[in-house]
Design a protein around this motif. Structure first.
Motif, PDB file in Angstrom:
ATOM      1  N   MET A   1     -40.519  13.022  18.594  1.00 29.81           N
ATOM      2  CA  MET A   1     -40.078  14.383  18.422  1.00 29.81           C
ATOM      3  C   MET A   1     -39.138  14.508  17.199  1.00 29.81           C
ATOM      4  O   MET A   1     -39.287  15.424  16.417  1.00 29.81           O
ATOM      5  CB  MET A   1     -39.358  14.792  19.706  1.00 29.81           C
ATOM      6  N   VAL A   2     -38.155  13.606  17.087  1.00 32.97           N
ATOM      7  CA  VAL A   2     -37.228  13.600  15.964  1.00 32.97           C
ATOM      8  C   VAL A   2     -37.975  13.293  14.668  1.00 32.97           C
ATOM      9  O   VAL A   2     -37.726  13.909  13.632  1.00 32.97           O
ATOM     10  CB  VAL A   2     -36.095  12.582  16.218  1.00 32.97           C
ATOM     11  N   VAL A   3     -38.909  12.372  14.739  1.00 31.62           N
ATOM     12  CA  VAL A   3     -39.687  12.007  13.556  1.00 31.62           C
ATOM     13  C   VAL A   3     -40.506  13.198  13.077  1.00 31.62           C
ATOM     14  O   VAL A   3     -40.581  13.475  11.879  1.00 31.62           O
ATOM     15  CB  VAL A   3     -40.578  10.782  13.848  1.00 31.62           C
ATOM     16  N   GLN A   4     -41.125  13.926  14.005  1.00 38.80           N
ATOM     17  CA  GLN A   4     -41.912  15.092  13.637  1.00 38.80           C
ATOM     18  C   GLN A   4     -41.022  16.163  12.979  1.00 38.80           C
ATOM     19  O   GLN A   4     -41.422  16.796  11.993  1.00 38.80           O
ATOM     20  CB  GLN A   4     -42.609  15.685  14.868  1.00 38.80           C
ATOM     21  N   ALA A   5     -39.844  16.375  13.509  1.00 37.39           N
ATOM     22  CA  ALA A   5     -38.924  17.359  12.948  1.00 37.39           C
ATOM     23  C   ALA A   5     -38.525  16.950  11.528  1.00 37.39           C
ATOM     24  O   ALA A   5     -38.453  17.786  10.623  1.00 37.39           O
ATOM     25  CB  ALA A   5     -37.690  17.507  13.827  1.00 37.39           C
ATOM     26  N   ARG A   6     -38.254  15.671  11.328  1.00 38.53           N
ATOM     27  CA  ARG A   6     -37.888  15.189   9.993  1.00 38.53           C
ATOM     28  C   ARG A   6     -39.052  15.328   9.021  1.00 38.53           C
ATOM     29  O   ARG A   6     -38.859  15.700   7.854  1.00 38.53           O
ATOM     30  CB  ARG A   6     -37.439  13.735  10.056  1.00 38.53           C
ATOM     31  N   VAL A   7     -40.257  15.032   9.474  1.00 37.62           N
ATOM     32  CA  VAL A   7     -41.432  15.165   8.615  1.00 37.62           C
ATOM     33  C   VAL A   7     -41.629  16.633   8.223  1.00 37.62           C
ATOM     34  O   VAL A   7     -41.890  16.954   7.059  1.00 37.62           O
ATOM     35  CB  VAL A   7     -42.684  14.582   9.309  1.00 37.62           C
ATOM     36  N   ARG A   8     -41.501  17.540   9.216  1.00 34.68           N
ATOM     37  CA  ARG A   8     -41.637  18.974   8.925  1.00 34.68           C
ATOM     38  C   ARG A   8     -40.574  19.420   7.908  1.00 34.68           C
ATOM     39  O   ARG A   8     -40.859  20.177   6.988  1.00 34.68           O
ATOM     40  CB  ARG A   8     -41.518  19.792  10.213  1.00 34.68           C
ATOM     41  N   THR A   9     -39.347  18.930   8.126  1.00 35.90           N
ATOM     42  CA  THR A   9     -38.257  19.283   7.219  1.00 35.90           C
ATOM     43  C   THR A   9     -38.544  18.788   5.809  1.00 35.90           C
ATOM     44  O   THR A   9     -38.380  19.524   4.821  1.00 35.90           O
ATOM     45  CB  THR A   9     -36.925  18.695   7.724  1.00 35.90           C
TER      46      THR A   9
ATOM     47  N   LEU B   1     -41.486  18.054   4.499  1.00 40.58           N
ATOM     48  CA  LEU B   1     -42.617  18.807   3.958  1.00 40.58           C
ATOM     49  C   LEU B   1     -42.183  20.189   3.479  1.00 40.58           C
ATOM     50  O   LEU B   1     -42.609  20.662   2.424  1.00 40.58           O
ATOM     51  CB  LEU B   1     -43.729  18.932   5.000  1.00 40.58           C
ATOM     52  N   LYS B   2     -41.325  20.825   4.282  1.00 39.79           N
ATOM     53  CA  LYS B   2     -40.811  22.148   3.896  1.00 39.79           C
ATOM     54  C   LYS B   2     -39.992  22.039   2.606  1.00 39.79           C
ATOM     55  O   LYS B   2     -40.129  22.869   1.698  1.00 39.79           O
ATOM     56  CB  LYS B   2     -39.952  22.700   5.037  1.00 39.79           C
ATOM     57  N   LEU B   3     -39.137  21.022   2.506  1.00 40.47           N
ATOM     58  CA  LEU B   3     -38.345  20.811   1.297  1.00 40.47           C
ATOM     59  C   LEU B   3     -39.247  20.549   0.091  1.00 40.47           C
ATOM     60  O   LEU B   3     -39.009  21.067  -1.006  1.00 40.47           O
ATOM     61  CB  LEU B   3     -37.372  19.647   1.483  1.00 40.47           C
TER      62      LEU B   3
ATOM     63  N   VAL C   1     -41.741  22.526  -4.954  1.00 44.98           N
ATOM     64  CA  VAL C   1     -42.920  22.888  -5.748  1.00 44.98           C
ATOM     65  C   VAL C   1     -42.852  24.360  -6.146  1.00 44.98           C
ATOM     66  O   VAL C   1     -43.102  24.717  -7.308  1.00 44.98           O
ATOM     67  CB  VAL C   1     -44.220  22.570  -4.970  1.00 44.98           C
ATOM     68  N   GLU C   2     -42.501  25.230  -5.200  1.00 41.35           N
ATOM     69  CA  GLU C   2     -42.392  26.659  -5.497  1.00 41.35           C
ATOM     70  C   GLU C   2     -41.309  26.921  -6.537  1.00 41.35           C
ATOM     71  O   GLU C   2     -41.487  27.739  -7.444  1.00 41.35           O
ATOM     72  CB  GLU C   2     -42.094  27.440  -4.218  1.00 41.35           C
TER      73      GLU C   2
END
Length: 162
Positions: free
Chosen positions: A1-9, A11-13, A18-19
């Motif tokens: 769960m923590v790993v998924q949150a970090r990956v999402r974070t 990816l969002k960063l 890029v934007e």
């Protein structure tokens, strides 16, 4: 769960980075385009302005004009030279806007500049002569009011204010 949150974070960063890079690139391209347009405009304005500067002198050489006509031609030539200087200084104005202009102010008697700007503004608007007064007395060539400034920045400022 923590790993998924970090990956999402992360990816969002990464997506935001890029934007941001794309927006910076678009801003740089827009700035380059604006600079190119301004350079073309400065060049295109100088061509007809050169005629405004040169032709009064050619007309004065004919020696058939009245003293008033000669004065008007001198006024036209001087106004043309001032416009040319303003066009040449337009890059400086851009630098002022972005905060990179190196100000080279020096002691300057502003009364002759203010008087010239007022006279030319009045002539342009009303076609009449105009007299500037300081403390109720006409400003004359010997009057002085010293400030620390750049002469070529003062004239357009006074002219526009008047």
């Amino acid at each position: 769960m923590v790993v998924q949150a970090r990956v999402r974070t992360h990816l969002k960063l990464w997506q935001m980075q890029v934007e941001l890079e794309q927006k910076n690139k678009a801003l740089e391209e827009a700035a380059k385009l604006r600079d190119d347009v301004e350079q073309i405009m400065r060049h295109d304005l100088k061509t007809p302005l050169n005629s405004i500067i040169v032709l009064p002198n050619i007309l004065r050489l004919s020696n058939t004009l009245s003293e008033d006509d000669n004065k008007l031609l001198i006024h036209i030539e001087q106004a043309g030279r001032k416009m040319l200087e303003m066009i040449n200084r337009s890059l400086d104005l851009y630098k002022m806007e972005i905060g990179t202009y190196p100000l080279t102010a020096e002691p300057l008697n502003i009364l002759p500049i203010l008087s010239t700007a007022a006279r030319e503004a009045a002539l342009a608007v009303t076609g009449k002569q105009w007299c500037m007064r300081l403390h109720g007395q006409p400003v004359e060539d010997h009057n002085e009011f010293w400030v620390i400034a750049e002469e070529m920045l003062c004239y357009p400022m006074f002219y526009n204010l008047i």
